[in-house]
Design an enzyme around this catalytic site. Structure first.
Site, PDB file in Angstrom:
ATOM      1  N   ASN A 156      20.719  49.368  79.045  1.00 49.87           N
ATOM      2  CA  ASN A 156      21.466  49.749  78.425  1.00 49.87           C
ATOM      3  C   ASN A 156      20.638  50.963  77.436  1.00 49.87           C
ATOM      4  O   ASN A 156      19.074  51.037  76.879  1.00 49.87           O
ATOM      5  CB  ASN A 156      21.060  48.874  76.936  1.00 49.87           C
ATOM      6  N   GLU A 157      21.897  52.207  77.862  1.00 45.53           N
ATOM      7  CA  GLU A 157      21.393  53.418  76.819  1.00 45.53           C
ATOM      8  C   GLU A 157      19.779  53.808  77.396  1.00 45.53           C
ATOM      9  O   GLU A 157      19.229  54.226  76.611  1.00 45.53           O
ATOM     10  CB  GLU A 157      21.147  53.657  75.319  1.00 45.53           C
ATOM     11  N   HIS A 189      18.204  44.917  77.898  1.00 44.55           N
ATOM     12  CA  HIS A 189      18.409  46.321  76.733  1.00 44.55           C
ATOM     13  C   HIS A 189      16.824  46.519  76.029  1.00 44.55           C
ATOM     14  O   HIS A 189      16.938  45.663  74.742  1.00 44.55           O
ATOM     15  CB  HIS A 189      19.071  44.791  75.754  1.00 44.55           C
ATOM     16  N   GLN A 193      17.844  41.302  69.172  1.00 41.13           N
ATOM     17  CA  GLN A 193      18.073  42.047  68.456  1.00 41.13           C
ATOM     18  C   GLN A 193      19.113  39.963  66.984  1.00 41.13           C
ATOM     19  O   GLN A 193      19.165  40.134  65.843  1.00 41.13           O
ATOM     20  CB  GLN A 193      19.369  42.709  68.220  1.00 41.13           C
TER      21      GLN A 193
END
Length: 440
Positions: free
Chosen positions: A175-176, A131, A39
């Site tokens: 992550n998530e 991630h 990102q």
């Protein structure tokens, strides 16, 4: 505290109790912000997400992003000057292991420089190992559906912890994970783009759980005092129609699957889907703290009696009168949900670290209001004895927000993507003042 399936209370002005009026955040509270490699870094071309972008699956590709790969030192200078004491970032696996079994010394050295730059500025590194993105070579072999995924992940973990373990104590393995499964296997918005594939989704959840457990032990083999967790996305849920028993059942089903199943499995060592599935994991008690990513609330509407129907569908748009202020992505600002999860996860008797909490906003009053109201809930929880150890805002920088591209502006620091200029926003300075005085 009410269950998220109970009707949401009407919004009220917070009432400060005497003990809250005297509350101060502890001196060692982990204030900071978070980013992720794909990102913000720019130039990531060797992952499954890069392939997804190249195939035209999203309108906007990450491209140069924030060029953080080359500008991390100046970005960390800004974080230090804003009073931050910790920073969460992710390693890009596809840079570190660009081909199966081949590790890039150049990439390993780059992230060594990133970690050292954080230490030089007094920022505690909180390192996310995965991630969302995985190397393209692994995705081409099936990624999370591949039987060897856990082995590949643990090999990668052992390699990076062997290099950075003496300089990094705080690790996030995944992550998530539930969000990734939902987006990738149930609604098809992210790689690998499957829709409604519940059998494969369950298979991937099982594989992610085992991968975390094995990575947890691999990390502790190399650093005994390591603090290891996942970053768990938590979504506050309310029945679409509070007096409809089917909406209530769907809300509780979704709450269990989305918010509780993963953490409970890692704590107990058992993956249990009542009436449908049971499996023992290699170990239990595979969390040293709980990472909480919290943003918003959703309403749940029952759509049937099979598993998808019991999970239900979003009913938020049918509840406009019950929904509070919305942010620039249309998400409701609902700070009470964060208090609920801090209270709920207190039962595990583990430290709680808010690993993401933020809002996209073009109005700085909106961003600061979001931060202040959520920190108010953190303060209330801590004053009642909940062991919250830190708050990492999402995000340090405006960044690439996956399928939403560059439109949402989450950053404490704005980015002009045409020039890569950084603009420290007023909310960042207001938060810095709060950090300095340690109170609201």
């Amino acid at each position: 505290m009410s269950h998220p399936s109970d009707p949401a209370p009407a919004a009220q002005v917070p009432v400060m109790r005497p003990n809250a009026a005297r509350f101060s955040f502890p001196p060692d509270f982990m204030w900071g912000a978070a980013t992720s490699a794909h990102q913000v870094e720019g130039g990531n071309t060797n992952s499954d997400w890069a392939a997804w972008e190249a195939a035209g699956k999203v309108r906007t590709a990450a491209g140069l992003a924030c060029d953080h790969y080359h500008r991390f030192r100046e970005d960390f200078d800004l974080a230090r000057d804003l009073g931050h004491r910790a920073h969460r970032f992710s390693l890009e696996w596809s840079r570190i292991e660009p081909r199966n079994g081949e590790f890039s010394e150049e990439a390993l050295e780059h992230y060594h420089e990133v970690i050292e730059a954080l230490h030089e500025r007094g920022l505690e590194p909180v390192v996310t190992l995965l991630h969302y993105t995985i190397p393209r070579w692994l995705a081409e072999h099936g990624g999370w559906e591949h039987a060897g995924m856990e082995r590949h992940f643990v090999r990668y973990v052992r390699r990076v912890v062997g290099v950075y373990g003496d300089r990094v104590r705080w690790w996030i393995t995944l992550n998530e994970p539930v969000v990734q499964v939902f987006k990738g296997w149930l609604i098809g918005q992210w790689p690998p783009g499957r829709v409604g594939d519940y059998p494969r989704a369950l298979q991937v959840i099982r594989r992610m759980l085992r991968a975390h457990v094995l990575a947890y032990h691999a990390i502790h083999e190399q650093r005994r005092d390591a603090m290891v967790s996942i970053a768990k996305h938590c979504l506050a849920l309310t029945p679409n129609q509070p007096h409809n028993p089917f909406d209530v059942v769907s809300t509780r089903t979704r709450d269990f699957l989305f918010n509780n199943l993963f953490i409970e499995a890692l704590h107990t060592g058992r993956l249990t889907l009542p009436g449908r599935f049971f499996e023992r994991l290699p170990f239990g008690h595979a969390l040293d703290f709980i990472g909480i990513n919290y943003y918003t609330r959703d309403f749940v509407r029952n759509t049937g009696y099979n598993l998808p129907g019991l999970v239900g569908a979003s009913g938020t748009l049918e509840n406009e009168r019950k929904v509070g202020k919305r942010n620039d992505l249309g998400w409701e600002v609902y700070p009470e949900g964060l208090r609920y999860f801090l209270h709920t996860f207190r039962r595990y008797r583990l430290p709680l670290l808010i690993t993401e909490n933020g809002t996209p906003a073009t109005d700085e009053d909106d961003r600061w209001g979001f931060i202040y109201l959520h920190l108010w809930e953190v303060m209330r929880a801590m004053s009642a004895g909940t062991p919250v150890i830190g708050y990492l805002y999402w995000s340090l920088l405006d960044n690439y927000e996956w399928a939403d591209g560059y439109a949402p502006r989450f950053g404490l620091i704005g980015v002009n993507f045409a020039t890569q200029a950084r603009i420290v926003r007023p909310s960042a300075r207001w938060l810095a003042e709060l950090i300095e005085k340690r109170s609201l």
